[in-house]
Write an enzyme that holds these catalytic residues in place. Structure first.
Site, PDB file in Angstrom:
ATOM      1  N   LYS A  18       0.771  -1.309   0.053  1.00 34.92           N
ATOM      2  CA  LYS A  18      -0.046   0.205   0.011  1.00 34.92           C
ATOM      3  C   LYS A  18       0.787   1.261   0.055  1.00 34.92           C
ATOM      4  O   LYS A  18       0.670   2.090  -0.887  1.00 34.92           O
ATOM      5  CB  LYS A  18      -0.855  -0.025   1.307  1.00 34.92           C
ATOM      6  CG  LYS A  18      -2.031   1.141   1.460  1.00 34.92           C
ATOM      7  CD  LYS A  18      -2.568   0.974   2.682  1.00 34.92           C
ATOM      8  CE  LYS A  18      -3.371   2.239   3.026  1.00 34.92           C
ATOM      9  NZ  LYS A  18      -4.703   2.044   2.220  1.00 34.92           N
ATOM     10  N   ILE A 390     -27.103   8.366   3.761  1.00 31.70           N
ATOM     11  CA  ILE A 390     -26.880   6.732   4.162  1.00 31.70           C
ATOM     12  C   ILE A 390     -26.229   6.629   5.859  1.00 31.70           C
ATOM     13  O   ILE A 390     -26.176   5.645   6.333  1.00 31.70           O
ATOM     14  CB  ILE A 390     -26.268   5.936   3.242  1.00 31.70           C
ATOM     15  CG1 ILE A 390     -26.748   6.293   1.978  1.00 31.70           C
ATOM     16  CG2 ILE A 390     -25.919   4.449   3.365  1.00 31.70           C
ATOM     17  CD1 ILE A 390     -28.250   5.934   1.827  1.00 31.70           C
ATOM     18  N   GLY A 391     -25.574   7.687   6.164  1.00 30.47           N
ATOM     19  CA  GLY A 391     -25.145   7.677   7.764  1.00 30.47           C
ATOM     20  C   GLY A 391     -23.705   8.251   7.588  1.00 30.47           C
ATOM     21  O   GLY A 391     -23.587   9.251   8.630  1.00 30.47           O
ATOM     22  N   GLU A 443     -21.590   9.256  11.861  1.00 34.05           N
ATOM     23  CA  GLU A 443     -20.198   8.134  12.183  1.00 34.05           C
ATOM     24  C   GLU A 443     -18.973   8.482  12.239  1.00 34.05           C
ATOM     25  O   GLU A 443     -18.001   7.613  11.883  1.00 34.05           O
ATOM     26  CB  GLU A 443     -20.608   7.164  10.904  1.00 34.05           C
ATOM     27  CG  GLU A 443     -22.009   6.513  10.850  1.00 34.05           C
ATOM     28  CD  GLU A 443     -22.040   5.484   9.774  1.00 34.05           C
ATOM     29  OE1 GLU A 443     -21.092   4.929   9.345  1.00 34.05           O
ATOM     30  OE2 GLU A 443     -23.190   5.261   8.997  1.00 34.05           O
ATOM     31  N   ASP A 558     -27.697  -1.469   8.312  1.00 36.88           N
ATOM     32  CA  ASP A 558     -26.998  -1.736   7.143  1.00 36.88           C
ATOM     33  C   ASP A 558     -26.967  -3.256   6.937  1.00 36.88           C
ATOM     34  O   ASP A 558     -26.248  -3.857   7.763  1.00 36.88           O
ATOM     35  CB  ASP A 558     -25.696  -0.989   7.250  1.00 36.88           C
ATOM     36  CG  ASP A 558     -25.821   0.510   7.357  1.00 36.88           C
ATOM     37  OD1 ASP A 558     -26.965   1.071   6.697  1.00 36.88           O
ATOM     38  OD2 ASP A 558     -24.917   1.194   7.736  1.00 36.88           O
ATOM     39  N   HIS A 652     -19.536   7.253  -5.217  1.00 33.24           N
ATOM     40  CA  HIS A 652     -18.152   6.813  -5.564  1.00 33.24           C
ATOM     41  C   HIS A 652     -17.372   7.608  -6.626  1.00 33.24           C
ATOM     42  O   HIS A 652     -16.075   7.211  -7.293  1.00 33.24           O
ATOM     43  CB  HIS A 652     -17.976   5.367  -5.659  1.00 33.24           C
ATOM     44  CG  HIS A 652     -18.608   4.382  -4.546  1.00 33.24           C
ATOM     45  ND1 HIS A 652     -19.696   4.233  -4.042  1.00 33.24           N
ATOM     46  CD2 HIS A 652     -17.346   3.943  -3.208  1.00 33.24           C
ATOM     47  CE1 HIS A 652     -19.664   3.469  -2.959  1.00 33.24           C
ATOM     48  NE2 HIS A 652     -18.354   3.569  -2.449  1.00 33.24           N
ATOM     49  N   CYS A 684     -24.788   5.594  -1.055  1.00 36.63           N
ATOM     50  CA  CYS A 684     -24.189   4.965   0.049  1.00 36.63           C
ATOM     51  C   CYS A 684     -23.427   6.115   0.928  1.00 36.63           C
ATOM     52  O   CYS A 684     -23.900   7.317   0.700  1.00 36.63           O
ATOM     53  CB  CYS A 684     -22.823   4.140  -0.679  1.00 36.63           C
ATOM     54  SG  CYS A 684     -22.318   2.906   0.314  1.00 36.63           S
TER      55      CYS A 684
HETATM   56  N1  GLN Z   1     -23.971   3.602   7.124  1.00 40.72           N
HETATM   57  C1  GLN Z   1     -22.884   3.142   6.284  1.00 40.72           C
HETATM   58  C2  GLN Z   1     -22.019   4.656   5.912  1.00 40.72           C
HETATM   59  O1  GLN Z   1     -22.726   5.659   5.494  1.00 40.72           O
HETATM   60  C3  GLN Z   1     -23.064   2.296   5.121  1.00 40.72           C
HETATM   61  C4  GLN Z   1     -21.690   1.904   4.181  1.00 40.72           C
HETATM   62  C5  GLN Z   1     -22.006   0.868   3.204  1.00 40.72           C
HETATM   63  O2  GLN Z   1     -23.113   0.610   2.916  1.00 40.72           O
HETATM   64  N2  GLN Z   1     -21.057  -0.035   2.982  1.00 40.72           N
HETATM   65  O3  GLN Z   1     -20.842   4.714   5.604  1.00 40.72           O
HETATM   66 ZN    ZN Z   2     -23.569   1.498   0.682  1.00 42.78          ZN
END
Ligand code: GLN
Ligand code: ZN
Length: 719
Positions: A18, A390-391, A443, A558, A652, A684
């Protein structure tokens, strides 16, 4: 007895791989330096093989992905310079990443659109180069069937033409070597008679002197492989128990070596001497040409347990990649000594009793969905097209550094906690200002969505240096589920209830589901996975109840690995989905007024849509940037009545989608899904994005929702 190992991790004991490649990307080192260092890293890797085993491949090293390297070898992409190469990996023209079989390793998907069978040509003889450099080992190739099967853009009816055409290139490569190592894991998929026919033709054409490896499962058409011109056949006897049944019934051809995968390449428990001895003795009844090997590539394991400081009791039961090599040697020398079974380790009777006493009721919510929907509508009073995320929000360098400082003891817990609180506060302010309807706490306190929970659960260990590659240079540390699982104390309540205390709007709590925790960890093999799943589910259920008590009205569980964890062969699906679905239901048995969300991403959902529906959530958010139409269409066929948020922003990619782009996706979704069911959210979590993209994109997203609501006011609202 000879030994043969393959797939030893390329990462290096301290993630040197890496560092080298990322330093090159950051222009800290030049091309030559990068290559030189990668080659010496590979020398060290090969030296491990040499220390322990008789046979091993050379040429497994790649600068990013062996599927891409194969595509370049056969002329699908031009080799160019290293800049061009990495452009294909992570530039604007980057190939798509997808999960490799049922693992959490990802490969770049070669795309054959615009490439005809006549275009195949040997453009890069990588195995020759590698052998010239290292002078030892058996040249390594991904098999032509696996390579094409996992690629995209080949018309189904033309698959045979492509396979035959590519087999000419393989023939040209293998001709010059006295032995070749060829990986064909795709042989364990559900393979049609038609495919078997062309596989046979292709391999007859390739000829040569091949050791052919299959793994991750048993092969259904072994008899046909027996007749191919091969030196040896590698079979997985750990995950593919049916391979053994087959040999018992049909024997093994006397002209070939049986490369028996007897030490586990996908899990970390030490090999049990008694079992492996019995297995090998049994195999000798059918052939005397047995070579022992790992059951699947070793890169699913961390490099070595050396340097880990878990409790001794656990450590002595573990084997990572290097320890697997040593096991092979000990087995071959018949000098296996100490033995530590894992039974009777980590047992918690109270937890087991709790699982034993579960009844059907524990898997059912109190009220059916149509009633919950009405109750939740009143309880939450959300607008049409509610907006949410999504969080996660960006995990900035600042956050990572603080966490490192805290873990290394450089700052006190109080300082770390108040730093996280500060971040939450800023985020809630931002979300409110943006006009999002359902907020999240961001998060920030989570290193990784599985590791975070692992650290808070009894029966789960985390490693210091147990990294494995997920894709390219990206690595993660899977936790080790070693015993019965129980929540030690509330895991998320502090941060989430703090976030909720700052706002009138609902804050959505985010938890990681049982299937995903299992899929991205190593698990015990003597405890049925269903039992493990229910233990995790019960821990999450306790969390759900505590969150409810703190006034949390929406909880998202999730399950991004829900599809990935499904067995390779469809005939084994029912048993898996039974526990997968039930564990979700067990975890999410909230009060009727609590809205349960789930989130899934990066898999083909269309074929498992019926299973997903059985999870009985209230709302699902789902990645939809690939093949959006097909995905949403399949919800329509099922008269989908739950809330659904098809991701309208591909997180992404660093591009900021415009209001118009986003509205188009919602409008498309409206053709299939009732307006009252639609949510508006990204694909995501945003943790890998930058704030400078997040701010405008969230702005556009909220604006898109508002414009759609306004436009609808002029139209009739019922559908
Ligand atoms: N709740 C997670 C986030 O928002 C979901 C991540 C995922 O789906 N891999 O990062
Ligand atoms: Zn996701």
């Amino acid at each position: 007895m000879k030994t043969y190992a393959y797939g030893f991790p390329r990462l290096g004991q301290n993630r040197e791989y890496k560092r080298i490649i990322e330093n090159y990307w950051k222009k800290n080192i030049g091309e030559e330096e990068m290559l030189h260092r990668i080659q010496s890293l590979d020398e060290e890797r090969l030296a491990k093989y040499e220390t322990y085993v008789d046979l091993f491949p050379v040429g497994e090293m790649t600068l990013y992905c062996n599927m891409l390297d194969t595509a370049i070898m056969i002329g699908l992409y031009t080799k160019g310079d290293y800049k061009d190469y990495f452009e294909l990996c992570r530039g604007k023209k980057a190939l798509k990443l997808t999960k490799w079989f049922n693992t959490n390793y990802h490969y770049l998907v070669p795309d054959f659109r615009g490439f005809s069978p006549n275009d195949f040509k040997l453009c890069w003889n990588k195995p020759r180069e590698e052998l010239e450099r290292h002078k030892k080992g058996i040249p390594y190739l991904i098999g032509p069937f696996t390579f094409l099967k996992l690629s995209t853009g080949i018309p189904k009816e033309k698959f045979g033409d492509y396979l035959l055409a590519i087999s000419d290139v393989y023939k040209e490569i293998v001709e010059e070597f006295s032995k070749v190592h060829i990986d064909e894991p795709a042989f364990v998929l559900d393979i049609s008679q038609e495919e078997v026919k062309i596989i046979k033709e292709a391999y007859k054409n390739i000829g040569g002197r091949l050791y052919l490896f299959t793994y991750y499962e048993a092969v259904d058409f072994l008899k046909e492989i027996y007749n191919l011109p091969l030196l040896g056949i590698g079979l997985d006897f750990v995950a593919g128990k049916e391979n053994l049944r087959y040999i018992e019934k049909h024997g093994f051809p006397s002209d070939k070596e049986l490369i028996a995968g007897v030490v586990n390449g996908r899990n970390v428990w030490r090999t049990v001497q008694r079992d492996v001895k019995e297995l090998i003795e049994h195999l000798y009844k059918f052939t005397d040409k047995v070579i022992i090997s790992n059951s699947s590539p070793l890169y699913h394991l961390p490099v070595t347990i050396k340097g880990e400081d878990m409790k001794e009791e656990l450590l002595k039961r573990l084997a990572f990649a290097e320890e697997r090599l040593s096991e092979l040697r000990l087995i071959a020398e018949k000098s296996f000594s100490e033995e530590f079974g894992i039974d009777n380790f980590g047992i918690d009777e109270e937890v087991r009793e709790r699982v034993r006493s579960l009844t059907e009721e524990n898997f059912e919510r109190d009220k059916p969905y149509h009633i919950r929907r009405e109750v939740q509508k009143k309880f939450l009073s959300l607008p049409l097209f509610p907006t949410t995320t999504i969080g996660s929000f960006p995990q900035t360098n600042e956050i990572r550094k603080k966490r490192r400082d805290f873990e290394k003891g450089r700052i006190k817990k109080e300082e770390y906690d108040s730093f996280i609180k500060e971040k939450i506060k800023d985020l809630i302010e931002f979300e409110e200002k943006s006009g999002l309807d359902v907020l999240v706490h961001g998060e920030f306190e989570r290193s990784d969505m599985v590791e975070f929970f692992a650290k808070k659960l009894q029966g789960v260990a985390t490693t210091k240096n147990g990294w494995i590659i997920s894709y390219g240079t990206r690595a993660y540390r899977p936790p080790i589920i070693y015993g019965d699982i129980k929540r030690k104390e509330p895991m998320t309540v502090k941060e989430i209830s703090y976030a909720q205390s700052l706002t009138q709007k609902p804050v959505k709590a985010i938890l990681t589901g049982p299937v995903t925790i299992i899929a991205w960890s190593f698990t015990r093999e003597d405890i049925p996975v269903k039992e493990v799943a229910y233990q995790i589910a019960l821990s999450l259920y306790n969390e759900v109840c505590d969150l409810e008590k703190k006034g949390i009205r929406i909880i998202q569980i999730d399950e991004p690995a829900f599809r990935e964890r499904a067995p390779i062969k469809k005939r084994n699906w029912d048993r898996y989905f039974e526990w997968a679905i039930k564990s979700f239901r067990l975890a999410s048995r909230a009060k009727p007024e609590t809205q349960i969300h789930t989130h899934m991403c990066y898999s083909k959902f269309a074929e498992i849509i019926d299973k997903i529906l059985m999870m009985d959530f209230d709302v699902i958010s789902i990645e939809a940037s690939r093949n959006r139409g097909a995905l949403i269409g399949c919800f329509k066929d099922k008269c989908f009545d739950r809330g659904i948020g098809p991701g309208i922003w591909d997180v992404h990619s660093p591009l900021v989608p415009s209001v118009c782009d986003m509205k188009r996706v919602v409008e498309k979704a409206m053709e299939f899904i009732p307006k009252k069911s639609l949510w508006i959210n990204p694909d995501c979590g945003l943790k890998t994005r930058d704030w400078k993209e997040v701010v405008p994109a969230i702005g556009n997203m909220v604006k898109a929702a508002k414009e759609i609501r306004d436009e609808l006011k002029f139209l009739s609202t019922d559908r």
